[in-house]
Design a protein around this motif. Structure first.
Motif, mmCIF file in Angstrom:
data_model
loop_
_atom_site.group_PDB
_atom_site.id
_atom_site.type_symbol
_atom_site.label_atom_id
_atom_site.label_comp_id
_atom_site.label_asym_id
_atom_site.label_seq_id
_atom_site.Cartn_x
_atom_site.Cartn_y
_atom_site.Cartn_z
ATOM 1 N N ARG A 57 -19.376 -16.760 -16.266
ATOM 2 C CA ARG A 57 -19.966 -17.508 -15.150
ATOM 3 C C ARG A 57 -20.356 -16.615 -13.981
ATOM 4 O O ARG A 57 -21.325 -16.875 -13.282
ATOM 5 C CB ARG A 57 -18.962 -18.541 -14.630
ATOM 6 N N PHE A 58 -19.527 -15.601 -13.737
ATOM 7 C CA PHE A 58 -19.765 -14.737 -12.567
ATOM 8 C C PHE A 58 -19.848 -13.285 -13.000
ATOM 9 O O PHE A 58 -18.955 -12.497 -12.704
ATOM 10 C CB PHE A 58 -18.636 -14.927 -11.544
ATOM 11 N N PRO A 59 -20.906 -12.919 -13.727
ATOM 12 C CA PRO A 59 -21.001 -11.542 -14.195
ATOM 13 C C PRO A 59 -21.107 -10.604 -12.998
ATOM 14 O O PRO A 59 -21.737 -10.925 -12.000
ATOM 15 C CB PRO A 59 -22.272 -11.522 -15.037
ATOM 16 N N SER A 60 -20.426 -9.471 -13.097
ATOM 17 C CA SER A 60 -20.419 -8.533 -11.977
ATOM 18 C C SER A 60 -20.203 -7.134 -12.498
ATOM 19 O O SER A 60 -19.490 -6.913 -13.469
ATOM 20 C CB SER A 60 -19.283 -8.891 -11.024
ATOM 21 N N SER A 61 -20.822 -6.190 -11.850
ATOM 22 C CA SER A 61 -20.632 -4.795 -12.256
ATOM 23 C C SER A 61 -19.671 -4.086 -11.310
ATOM 24 O O SER A 61 -19.495 -2.893 -11.360
ATOM 25 C CB SER A 61 -21.981 -4.083 -12.256
ATOM 26 N N VAL A 62 -19.056 -4.839 -10.413
ATOM 27 C CA VAL A 62 -18.225 -4.203 -9.381
ATOM 28 C C VAL A 62 -16.872 -3.766 -9.973
ATOM 29 O O VAL A 62 -16.245 -4.500 -10.728
ATOM 30 C CB VAL A 62 -17.997 -5.172 -8.200
ATOM 31 N N VAL A 63 -16.467 -2.547 -9.613
ATOM 32 C CA VAL A 63 -15.194 -1.998 -10.063
ATOM 33 C C VAL A 63 -14.234 -1.971 -8.870
ATOM 34 O O VAL A 63 -14.610 -1.540 -7.779
ATOM 35 C CB VAL A 63 -15.385 -0.562 -10.605
ATOM 36 N N TYR A 64 -12.996 -2.440 -9.074
ATOM 37 C CA TYR A 64 -12.007 -2.468 -7.995
ATOM 38 C C TYR A 64 -10.923 -1.440 -8.249
ATOM 39 O O TYR A 64 -10.481 -1.267 -9.371
ATOM 40 C CB TYR A 64 -11.393 -3.863 -7.880
ATOM 41 N N LEU A 65 -10.505 -0.765 -7.193
ATOM 42 C CA LEU A 65 -9.494 0.266 -7.331
ATOM 43 C C LEU A 65 -8.484 0.111 -6.193
ATOM 44 O O LEU A 65 -8.870 -0.079 -5.043
ATOM 45 C CB LEU A 65 -10.150 1.642 -7.251
ATOM 46 N N LYS A 66 -7.200 0.184 -6.549
ATOM 47 C CA LYS A 66 -6.148 0.107 -5.536
ATOM 48 C C LYS A 66 -5.379 1.414 -5.552
ATOM 49 O O LYS A 66 -5.059 1.925 -6.618
ATOM 50 C CB LYS A 66 -5.191 -1.029 -5.876
ATOM 51 N N ARG A 67 -5.116 1.968 -4.398
ATOM 52 C CA ARG A 67 -4.256 3.150 -4.322
ATOM 53 C C ARG A 67 -3.222 2.915 -3.238
ATOM 54 O O ARG A 67 -3.539 2.431 -2.155
ATOM 55 C CB ARG A 67 -5.107 4.380 -3.997
ATOM 56 N N ILE A 68 -1.960 3.251 -3.558
ATOM 57 C CA ILE A 68 -0.881 3.111 -2.575
ATOM 58 C C ILE A 68 -0.441 4.514 -2.172
ATOM 59 O O ILE A 68 -0.187 5.365 -3.029
ATOM 60 C CB ILE A 68 0.333 2.376 -3.195
ATOM 61 N N LEU A 69 -0.364 4.786 -0.872
ATOM 62 C CA LEU A 69 0.207 6.056 -0.392
ATOM 63 C C LEU A 69 1.582 5.761 0.197
ATOM 64 O O LEU A 69 1.748 4.833 0.999
ATOM 65 C CB LEU A 69 -0.689 6.678 0.675
ATOM 66 N N ARG A 70 2.578 6.553 -0.197
ATOM 67 C CA ARG A 70 3.945 6.348 0.282
ATOM 68 C C ARG A 70 4.214 7.293 1.452
ATOM 69 O O ARG A 70 4.130 8.505 1.299
ATOM 70 C CB ARG A 70 4.930 6.622 -0.848
ATOM 71 N N VAL A 71 4.538 6.715 2.581
ATOM 72 C CA VAL A 71 4.673 7.477 3.819
ATOM 73 C C VAL A 71 6.145 7.536 4.231
ATOM 74 O O VAL A 71 6.821 6.506 4.279
ATOM 75 C CB VAL A 71 3.839 6.821 4.940
ATOM 76 N N GLN A 72 6.630 8.741 4.514
ATOM 77 C CA GLN A 72 8.023 8.943 4.915
ATOM 78 C C GLN A 72 8.110 9.277 6.397
ATOM 79 O O GLN A 72 7.355 10.116 6.886
ATOM 80 C CB GLN A 72 8.656 10.107 4.125
ATOM 81 N N GLY A 73 9.054 8.632 7.051
ATOM 82 C CA GLY A 73 9.394 9.037 8.411
ATOM 83 C C GLY A 73 8.360 8.732 9.480
ATOM 84 O O GLY A 73 8.394 9.322 10.553
ATOM 85 N N VAL A 74 7.435 7.807 9.216
ATOM 86 C CA VAL A 74 6.476 7.407 10.253
ATOM 87 C C VAL A 74 6.555 5.884 10.362
ATOM 88 O O VAL A 74 6.421 5.185 9.357
ATOM 89 C CB VAL A 74 5.024 7.820 9.898
ATOM 90 N N ALA A 75 6.783 5.389 11.585
ATOM 91 C CA ALA A 75 6.939 3.947 11.777
ATOM 92 C C ALA A 75 5.628 3.220 11.499
ATOM 93 O O ALA A 75 4.545 3.779 11.698
ATOM 94 C CB ALA A 75 7.392 3.664 13.211
ATOM 95 N N GLU A 76 5.732 1.953 11.073
ATOM 96 C CA GLU A 76 4.541 1.191 10.744
ATOM 97 C C GLU A 76 3.581 1.110 11.920
ATOM 98 O O GLU A 76 2.371 1.236 11.760
ATOM 99 C CB GLU A 76 4.929 -0.236 10.300
ATOM 100 N N SER A 77 4.145 0.915 13.125
ATOM 101 C CA SER A 77 3.266 0.775 14.286
ATOM 102 C C SER A 77 2.505 2.074 14.551
ATOM 103 O O SER A 77 1.340 2.062 14.932
ATOM 104 C CB SER A 77 4.075 0.365 15.513
ATOM 105 N N LEU A 78 3.162 3.198 14.303
ATOM 106 C CA LEU A 78 2.516 4.490 14.508
ATOM 107 C C LEU A 78 1.422 4.718 13.450
ATOM 108 O O LEU A 78 0.331 5.209 13.756
ATOM 109 C CB LEU A 78 3.565 5.604 14.439
ATOM 110 N N ILE A 79 1.722 4.332 12.226
ATOM 111 C CA ILE A 79 0.713 4.437 11.170
ATOM 112 C C ILE A 79 -0.506 3.613 11.566
ATOM 113 O O ILE A 79 -1.649 4.068 11.492
ATOM 114 C CB ILE A 79 1.268 3.909 9.819
ATOM 115 N N GLY A 80 -0.241 2.391 12.008
ATOM 116 C CA GLY A 80 -1.327 1.500 12.393
ATOM 117 C C GLY A 80 -2.208 2.113 13.465
ATOM 118 O O GLY A 80 -3.438 2.091 13.364
#
Lengths: 418, 418
Positions: free
Chosen positions: A177-200
């Motif tokens: 029904r919804f043909p698409s050529s779009v490819v999705y990619l997820k990447r997670i980076l693991r961050v040590q010792g930096v607070a979320e608010s600072l990352i933001g």
């Protein structure tokens, strides 16, 4: 983030057991993940109980929500609390009809197994008028229908049945029904010792600069994750774009803050570094009671670099197994700089390991003093170059303090192995 | 089951990660369970992504749904994808204001830890006008407000923060608002070594006999739980009814199958028995690499009976620390009856403990052979009366095999301490 061509729908999960907390909604998680892998997304999810009116109302609300597709799971079984089929007929003003062809298939299936026919089984062939039966390997409920051009898929709540129909009917039908050529990619980076608010705040500008990429913040108990979600026209384009963004994120957070990506947790990263150096690791744990060793040995192949560990819960054990001197324990207490240092040194010399990690602290809930409150933890890392000792004050209940301590020890080793 | 006077609300969970299948919605499950234990129930749940309009629309829809309370989780953090506070202000037509008192508390907290102040941290003090800040031990987002007499609780999505505020603010406030004379009681019985289907068939008749009680089956990874849910007019009546049903369940399942109830997990039960006997326990772990010791020391006060542990990952460690003889290792391999036995004996004599548990096995994914496939695990328990050794073949990935092994060791000790 590129959302061109990405059809978005809604998921409705049905069942008192979900509202009562009997079970977590594993079906919702599975469906969300499968849709995403297929290049589709969800605008939202709704959960209601086994109540015909509540289900019918949810169907009516979703009908007018502009979703491109709707998936419903649960409440299709043969028992009295299964109300989904009736609710669908009611919500859409359709009569229920018996699908003669599927009923015959059911009768043959039951006969072939020498089972007795039951009117309850026949309910699996009862559908709202105009609906098409979805069939699996075994008898199961499930049908689909169109409402104003929008496909509605009704799947059973039994996980393996739902999974079978999702894979065999729903995802393929959505792709047609919804043909698409779009490819999705997820990447997670693991961050040590930096607070979320600072990352933001460090990534705020980058986020604005790359509207085609979704950067998300997924705080975890002892580290922070940055998610990079890319949509592109080909796998290669998606990989390149993710690599570009990753490079920028790493630069903005500071080199030496990102310990790994995707499944590379701290124990895997540390293990890889130990293996490359040809080093052996030993641990000596007091308040974490085996948790640090457990994290290290959760990695397949840890025997390449992990040889042994000492869990020295009592002072006697610290003296017997690590050679910590009684006078040091007396003078400074078991939770102290000198004892952490002596534990790391003792573990290293008594095992001929290259690196030793030691943890001693007060995990609570009791045992704290004004000078050394619950959460006070000393962590030491010994190598041929000497010993580094850190003092931490962790918050939370016993388990959180233990987990934070083990994580901090791995992070100390990770920095030491840089 | 009695449902009179039971206040029902709605849960709204927010986060792209839920719609994208990054993580299962563990928060929803926890909240559903806690509400139920508190005597409340959910009419339904709604999940939307980090999109201000979608969130605001969900708030508006729920506003007119007749729910007695609303709980919202997620999207309250300090980053740009946290849109819940803005969406609430928008949906309810309220300005956002800074809560000066909480901002000061935040500044003091940050100062006290020598951290740098960030404007993002200040966002935790930003609330819709008229909302009350919900505060926890550590800095966290969270507030509550009333709309047409209905309490709305906004909680962070970070699980431990959500759990803290739910327990400290939400449930107590709901109990004040909706006092009820109906008492709900949930009791979980932890069953060891009996399959779920067998539990079901043994309890089938009891279920039919007690329509006022809900008996549910909650299979867990290494044990099975039977839930007994009672509603009654007083605490005493509920306790008595639950005790009656519990007695019947225990009799039907067989004495010696129920290891504990509610939070009494196997490590707590075993710890209690060790303490009563005045026994000390020592462990020697190979393939579980610290997991068994970690479970034992997760119990507060474990130092009363747990003195030390040996993590002997390599053969050298088994020889050095436990005195396992090289010839035994050579003749039978590290994963064998004689080595498990020698490990338990060695751990016991080298620590002067009363009981010793030892585990040696192949957790995989590699290392299996046709004779000893991945999942082969030997578990030994040594006391002054001798050594019992068990052989198991566990299924699943590495982590599951390790967890099953540690659990089986605790179960062996539990039976030994009978």
């Amino acid at each position: 983030m590129k959302e061109l061509e990405q059809a978005a729908g809604r998921l409705i999960t049905i069942g008192d057991e979900l509202l009562l907390g009997d079970i977590p909604d594993g079906n919702a998680h599975h469906i969300a993940l499968e849709l995403r892998s297929g290049g589709f997304r969800l605008n939202g999810m709704v959960t209601v109980g086994d109540d015909e009116e509540a289900i019918a109302k949810a169907f009516q609300d979703v009908s007018s929500s502009g979703d491109r597709f709707v998936i419903v799971t649960g409440g299709l079984g043969p028992t009295a609390d299964d109300r989904t089929t009736d609710a669908a007929a009611k919500a859409f003003g359709l009569p229920l009809v018996q699908n003669a062809e599927y009923e015959q298939w059911l009768r043959d299936w039951v006969d072939g197994r020498g089972c007795a026919w039951s009117e309850r089984t026949a309910r699996m062939a009862r559908l709202p008028e105009g609906a098409a039966k979805l069939t699996g390997e075994e008898p199961m409920a499930g049908f689909m229908m169109e409402r104003q051009g929008v496909p509605w898929y009704f799947l059973p709540g039994v996980p393996h049945e739902m999974r079978e129909l999702l894979a065999s009917h729903v995802i393929p039908d959505l792709k047609r029904r919804f043909p698409s050529s779009v490819v999705y990619l997820k990447r997670i980076l693991r961050v040590q010792g930096v607070a979320e608010s600072l990352i933001g705040s460090r990534l705020e500008e980058l986020e604005r600069k790359v509207p085609d990429v979704r950067i998300s913040y997924l705080p975890q108990p002892n580290e922070n994750w940055v998610g990079i979600f890319v949509a592109a026209n080909s796998r290669e384009e998606a990989e390149n774009r993710a690599a570009e963004i990753e490079k920028e994120v790493v630069a903005l957070l500071g080199y030496g803050c990102v310990s790994g990506r995707d499944d590379e947790n701290l124990e895997t990263t540390v293990g890889g570094r130990l293996r490359r150096k040809g080093w052996k690791l030993v641990v000596a744990e007091s308040c974490t009671g085996g948790l640090l060793a457990r994290r290290i040995t959760s990695v397949a192949g840890a025997s390449d670099y992990f040889d042994r560990g000492f869990i020295t819960y009592s002072n006697g054990a610290k003296m017997d197994l690590l050679g910590v001197e009684g006078e040091v324990l007396l003078a400074h207490g078991a939770v102290s700089f000198p004892v952490a240092e002596a534990m790391a040194r003792g573990a290293r010399t008594r095992s001929r390991a290259d690196a030793a990690l030691a943890i001693t602290g007060i995990a609570g809930p009791s045992g704290g003093t004004p000078e050394k409150p619950v959460g006070t933890v000393f962590i030491a890392c010994a190598t041929s170059e000497g010993v580094t000792v850190e003092k931490h004050l962790f918050a939370g209940p016993r388990e959180r303090i233990q987990e934070s301590s083990a994580h901090a020890a791995l992070a100390l080793l990770w920095r030491t192995l840089h």
